[in-house]
Design an enzyme around this catalytic site. Sequence first.
Site, PDB file in Angstrom:
ATOM      1  N   SER A 132       4.244  -6.094  -0.601  1.00  0.00           N
ATOM      2  CA  SER A 132       4.930  -5.699  -1.227  1.00  0.00           C
ATOM      3  C   SER A 132       5.442  -6.154  -2.391  1.00  0.00           C
ATOM      4  O   SER A 132       6.574  -5.573  -3.483  1.00  0.00           O
ATOM      5  CB  SER A 132       6.253  -5.340  -0.447  1.00  0.00           C
ATOM      6  OG  SER A 132       6.080  -4.980   1.368  1.00  0.00           O
ATOM      7  N   GLU A 363       1.749   1.191   1.556  1.00  0.00           N
ATOM      8  CA  GLU A 363       2.442   2.118   0.778  1.00  0.00           C
ATOM      9  C   GLU A 363       4.002   1.851   0.692  1.00  0.00           C
ATOM     10  O   GLU A 363       5.229   3.101   0.377  1.00  0.00           O
ATOM     11  CB  GLU A 363       2.404   3.608   0.691  1.00  0.00           C
ATOM     12  CG  GLU A 363       0.443   3.379   0.413  1.00  0.00           C
ATOM     13  CD  GLU A 363       0.331   5.002   0.237  1.00  0.00           C
ATOM     14  OE1 GLU A 363       1.389   6.310  -1.073  1.00  0.00           O
ATOM     15  OE2 GLU A 363      -1.340   5.496   0.095  1.00  0.00           O
TER      16      GLU A 363
END
Length: 400
Positions: A132, A363
């Site tokens: 992230s 994602e």
Amino acid sequence: MDFNFSEEQDMLRSTVRSFVDKEILPYIAEWDREGKFDPVIMKRLADLGLMGVCIPEEYGGSGMDYNSLAIVCEELERGDTAFRTAVSVHTGLNSMTLLQWGNEEQKQKYLTPQAKGEKVGAYGLTEPGAGSDVAAIQSTAVKNGDHYILNGSKSWISLCDTADHFLVFAYTDKEKRHKGISAFIVERDWEGFASKATKGKLGIRSGNTGEIFFDNIKVPKENLLGEEGEGFKIAMAALDNGRFTVAAGAVGQIRACLEASVKYANERETFGKPIGQHQLVQQMIAKMKAGLEMSSLLVYRAGELKNAGKRNTEETSMAKWQACDFANKAADDAVQVHGAYGYSDEYPVERYLRNSKAPVIYEGTREVHTIMQAGYALGYREDKPLNKMLPAWEGERAKV
């Protein structure tokens, strides 16, 4: 607003569903047990024009709209997440990024053979210490004459052993943090490239996932995608496309859970009647149906924004977050509906549950998307047009 699919889209869905029924479902239980990825499937998808379904015909694609890509991903995930993932990475993360950010020479050299399915593309952003937090990547690309010298590694890369081309992100100026990241097109057969598959995954076992390594790879300056320092923007734009395909795949998984649960609930009897007549089983099936309907609307709304050439980061984030959460819950309930049999690979729902966890993480974790959506609601976050937008679809339904 038009909630109907075109005749061409209905035919596409029928084609992909038939392909999944014949080419994936009869073999997937064995492939999953063995952790086997069959690259022949990619060739067969290419033969059907599905590796570049939303890429313009001038670049070797089928020229269909972005929601047609969603249909492909939805139906493939009904077979198994591994094959939707392959299309997500090849088309969503790689080819659509080349379409958006590549110059004409790059499109002709890399996008066209990928859209035709002659070459396979992949995406390299995540590293062992950078998920992230993209700015935490350690890979570097140092300019040296007419080349960049690329060093580093990437982890959790889908198609690591089978892709021909990789979009790779590395620092060209570490002092600038995320504004010092650049994007490069890297070929597998270049000296200094290596890959290694990851074993022992919880789910998506029939997918090829692993690490890629760069040891003083000489990357021609012509393979810089966009400008130096644009890598972070390019990576985030690519994730808009990748998240869209992941969300569409989640819709397919919810549908698979619902179909399997309805079938089993009508066949299995307890206390003298089919378990589908028990209210708490009905509750679980009703939640799957609700999740399917809501997720579909979110996904295809995002697709229509793409068709119109509009920025859709907020809408795609919401679709990815919610659809993946609904899929994870649907898979958990599907195992519960099947009872003890749901814990065995005699039925597919245990595989659905294992597969459903990864999309909640990759994602953008559900936590990242939660923060994003709060930011939009509170007015802290606003998406502005990029200097290079994903081309709008030029067909007759391209309106929002």
